[in-house]
Write a protein that holds these residues in place. Structure first.
Motif, mmCIF file in Angstrom:
data_model
loop_
_atom_site.group_PDB
_atom_site.id
_atom_site.type_symbol
_atom_site.label_atom_id
_atom_site.label_comp_id
_atom_site.label_asym_id
_atom_site.label_seq_id
_atom_site.Cartn_x
_atom_site.Cartn_y
_atom_site.Cartn_z
ATOM 1 N N THR A 1 120.272 -31.265 -29.067
ATOM 2 C CA THR A 1 119.912 -30.139 -28.202
ATOM 3 C C THR A 1 121.103 -29.703 -27.342
ATOM 4 N N ILE A 2 121.917 -30.657 -26.908
ATOM 5 C CA ILE A 2 123.131 -30.303 -26.160
ATOM 6 C C ILE A 2 124.088 -29.531 -27.043
ATOM 7 N N LEU A 3 124.343 -30.046 -28.247
ATOM 8 C CA LEU A 3 125.294 -29.426 -29.174
ATOM 9 C C LEU A 3 124.879 -28.008 -29.520
ATOM 10 N N ALA B 1 115.437 -40.574 -29.172
ATOM 11 C CA ALA B 1 115.730 -39.890 -27.907
ATOM 12 C C ALA B 1 117.208 -39.523 -27.804
ATOM 13 N N LEU B 2 118.087 -40.434 -28.240
ATOM 14 C CA LEU B 2 119.535 -40.175 -28.176
ATOM 15 C C LEU B 2 119.923 -39.053 -29.133
ATOM 16 N N LEU B 3 119.409 -39.100 -30.363
ATOM 17 C CA LEU B 3 119.732 -38.053 -31.331
ATOM 18 C C LEU B 3 119.193 -36.705 -30.877
ATOM 19 N N TYR B 4 117.981 -36.701 -30.321
ATOM 20 C CA TYR B 4 117.389 -35.475 -29.781
ATOM 21 C C TYR B 4 118.285 -34.889 -28.687
ATOM 22 N N THR B 5 118.751 -35.733 -27.775
ATOM 23 C CA THR B 5 119.594 -35.278 -26.660
ATOM 24 C C THR B 5 120.914 -34.708 -27.167
ATOM 25 N N ILE C 1 123.772 -21.048 -22.191
ATOM 26 C CA ILE C 1 123.739 -22.490 -22.467
ATOM 27 C C ILE C 1 122.657 -23.141 -21.605
ATOM 28 N N PHE C 2 122.630 -22.770 -20.328
ATOM 29 C CA PHE C 2 121.609 -23.315 -19.433
ATOM 30 C C PHE C 2 120.209 -22.891 -19.886
ATOM 31 N N ILE D 1 125.169 -28.034 -18.787
ATOM 32 C CA ILE D 1 124.333 -29.077 -19.376
ATOM 33 C C ILE D 1 123.843 -30.043 -18.295
ATOM 34 N N VAL D 2 124.750 -30.429 -17.395
ATOM 35 C CA VAL D 2 124.363 -31.326 -16.309
ATOM 36 C C VAL D 2 123.311 -30.657 -15.417
ATOM 37 N N PHE D 3 123.528 -29.386 -15.111
ATOM 38 C CA PHE D 3 122.586 -28.638 -14.279
ATOM 39 C C PHE D 3 121.234 -28.531 -14.976
#
Length: 289
Positions: free
Chosen positions: A120-122, A113-117, A88-89, A56-58
């Protein structure tokens, strides 16, 4: 009316372009300090939670569109990184663009923006591990895609500026198109019609928008100004976000490229997964937005 539309377009395009340049330059400058080698070690590690976090960080620090992600995916597969982590990437990289997310926060609000992030991560993590659990790694072809070159990152102001200008040149047409469509909708399309046709009662638009988003290949940079106007005129947030996520997460050009490294069944499952992610996220925005 057209004079008003032209004036609004000018100021909106100027605002978006200025924000994009400032934010993008800051992101590129920060990327010079990111330890990419350490992130790659996290991706290859045995601890799946840490590896998923690394993916996720990458994805977040390598802002690619869906098509330009493919060479890096091939490189990760060549390095024998875990299939679930690679997926995942693949899911996360196109949708977690820090510049666009920051623009989203400024234009649509930080709650959106926070909910979107978070969503999408989850969904990227869940879908990546799910495809691995289904044993779909065997559907990866043994191919090598030429043209990917790893670069050593060093802190250079000129390099950060050049990368910002290069990115701006590629994104500017989409920003201008999005701004133009947005102001035309604002000035020419009746508010009442949008609110009644695409408002809260039109829940069915969420899955439709998710499906439509795949072949359209609408860049997030174009969708943000359009979304702002549509939401201001009464369109439900759910279908707007479903269209955003689907168009960013997969595209017709990307599917064609994926066909060169994935077998047909995995390509179909990938596209279906992106549509599912966009639809479920859209419904969450529809309910809580």
């Amino acid at each position: 009316m057209w004079g008003e539309i032209g004036e609004t377009f000018f100021y909106l395009a100027l605002e978006l372009s200025t924000l994009f340049i400032i934010i993008s330059f800051a992101i590129h400058a920060l990327q010079s300090f990111i330890p990419y080698e350490k992130i790659e070690r996290f991706l290859s590690g045995r601890n799946r939670g840490i590896a998923a976090t690394g993916a996720i960080v990458f994805a977040f620090v390598t802002p690619f569109c869906s098509c330009s992600t493919i060479p890096l995916i091939v490189n990760m597969l060549k390095k024998k990184m875990p299939f679930g982590i690679v997926m995942i990437f693949l899911f996360a990289s196109p949708v977690l663009d820090p510049t666009i997310i920051t623009l989203m926060g400024v234009i649509l609000g930080w709650k959106v923006a926070l909910l979107y992030t978070i969503l999408t991560i989850l969904f990227s993590v869940v879908l990546g591990f799910m495809l691995e659990a289904l044993g779909l790694e065997k559907s990866v072809k043994n191919v090598v895609l030429m043209g990917y070159v790893e670069r050593e990152k060093r802190f250079e102001w000129r390099a950060a500026w050049n990368e910002t200008i290069g990115l701006m040149k590629s994104v500017l047409p989409y920003l201008l198109i999005g701004a133009a469509v947005g102001v035309i909708i604002q000035g020419a399309v009746p508010t009442v019609w949008i609110a009644t046709t695409f408002g809260k009662d039109s829940w069915w638009l969420v899955p439709v928008a998710a499906v439509i988003g795949i072949p359209l290949y609408i860049r997030l940079a174009s969708m943000i100004p359009i979304s702002q106007i549509l939401i201001m005129k009464g369109m439900a947030l759910g279908p707007v976000m479903a269209l955003m996520i689907a168009s960013a997460g997969a595209s017709l050009p990307e599917v064609i490229l994926l066909k060169s490294i994935f077998r047909v069944n995995l390509v179909i499952i990938f596209v279906s997964s992106v549509i599912t992610m966009a639809t479920l996220s859209g419904f969450i925005f529809y309910i809580f937005g």
